[in-house]
Design a protein around this motif. Structure first.
Motif, short mmCIF file in Angstrom:
data_model
loop_
_atom_site.label_atom_id
_atom_site.label_comp_id
_atom_site.label_asym_id
_atom_site.label_seq_id
_atom_site.Cartn_x
_atom_site.Cartn_y
_atom_site.Cartn_z
N LYS A 59 -10.93 -12.34 -9.01
CA LYS A 59 -11.38 -11.17 -8.25
C LYS A 59 -12.44 -11.57 -7.23
O LYS A 59 -12.42 -11.14 -6.08
N GLU A 60 -13.37 -12.42 -7.64
CA GLU A 60 -14.43 -12.89 -6.74
C GLU A 60 -13.86 -13.71 -5.58
O GLU A 60 -14.36 -13.64 -4.46
N ALA A 61 -12.78 -14.46 -5.85
CA ALA A 61 -12.18 -15.30 -4.80
C ALA A 61 -11.38 -14.49 -3.78
O ALA A 61 -11.22 -14.93 -2.64
N LEU A 62 -10.89 -13.31 -4.19
CA LEU A 62 -10.04 -12.53 -3.29
C LEU A 62 -10.84 -11.93 -2.14
O LEU A 62 -11.84 -11.25 -2.37
N LYS A 92 -4.41 -7.43 -11.76
CA LYS A 92 -5.56 -6.65 -12.25
C LYS A 92 -6.77 -6.81 -11.34
O LYS A 92 -7.47 -5.84 -11.05
N ALA A 93 -7.02 -8.03 -10.88
CA ALA A 93 -8.15 -8.28 -9.98
C ALA A 93 -7.97 -7.52 -8.67
O ALA A 93 -8.91 -6.93 -8.14
N ALA A 94 -6.75 -7.53 -8.14
CA ALA A 94 -6.47 -6.82 -6.89
C ALA A 94 -6.69 -5.32 -7.06
O ALA A 94 -7.27 -4.67 -6.19
N GLU A 95 -6.23 -4.79 -8.18
CA GLU A 95 -6.42 -3.35 -8.44
C GLU A 95 -7.90 -3.01 -8.50
O GLU A 95 -8.35 -2.03 -7.88
N GLU A 96 -8.67 -3.82 -9.22
CA GLU A 96 -10.11 -3.58 -9.33
C GLU A 96 -10.81 -3.72 -7.98
O GLU A 96 -11.82 -3.07 -7.73
N LYS A 97 -10.27 -4.55 -7.13
CA LYS A 97 -10.87 -4.79 -5.82
C LYS A 97 -10.46 -3.72 -4.80
O LYS A 97 -10.96 -3.69 -3.70
N GLY A 98 -9.53 -2.85 -5.18
CA GLY A 98 -9.11 -1.76 -4.30
C GLY A 98 -7.99 -2.13 -3.35
O GLY A 98 -7.77 -1.44 -2.35
N ILE A 99 -7.27 -3.20 -3.65
CA ILE A 99 -6.13 -3.59 -2.83
C ILE A 99 -4.98 -2.65 -3.19
O ILE A 99 -4.57 -2.55 -4.34
N LEU A 100 -4.47 -1.93 -2.20
CA LEU A 100 -3.55 -0.82 -2.43
C LEU A 100 -2.09 -1.23 -2.63
O LEU A 100 -1.32 -0.48 -3.22
N ARG A 101 -1.69 -2.37 -2.10
CA ARG A 101 -0.30 -2.81 -2.20
C ARG A 101 -0.24 -4.20 -2.81
O ARG A 101 -0.96 -5.11 -2.39
#
Length: 125
Positions: A59-62, A92-101
């Motif tokens: 998540k931190e790397a994204l 899961k990291a993308a979802e937590e980061k607010g990435i929509l797709r």
């Protein structure tokens, strides 16, 4: 538009990156174990990602983006840690980061299309 590509130096990911970088309106964030292998272009930003890391480290790397294309794969060498757990952690990291797709791509079977055409049978056992 900002798009992340995970597995940016692999067979599928490198093709995705080259297609996206042709559109100068798209900012491409190309994630790979070896970011120096990512093609250089004004709208491409390579970053290091290791699918063996924890979800929080991933998540931190994204980077911040609206879309993520997951095209990473181990080529059968590390199925559980990369192809399965790595994909789930990135999701899961993308979802937590607010990435929509989140789009997941694979080249599984692309080199042996006859196995999936109905023309040949897969041997049992």
């Amino acid at each position: 538009m900002k798009i992340i590509v995970i597995g940016a130096t692999g067979r599928v990911g490198s093709t995705v990156v080259s297609k996206l970088m042709a559109n100068k309106d798209i900012e491409v964030y190309a994630g790979a174990r070896h970011p120096k292998k990512v093609p250089v272009a004004p709208n491409v930003t390579p970053f290091k990602i290791n699918l063996h890391d924890t979800k929080d480290e991933i998540k931190e790397a994204l980077p911040e983006a609206g879309k993520l294309i997951f095209a990473a794969g181990s080529g059968g060498k590390d199925l559980l840690q990369v192809d399965l757990n790595g994909a789930v952690k990135v999701m899961k990291a993308a979802e937590e980061k607010g990435i929509l797709r989140f789009i997941m791509l694979s080249s599984k079977g692309s080199l042996t299309p006859d196995l999936f055409s109905g023309k040949k049978t897969i041997p049992a056992g």
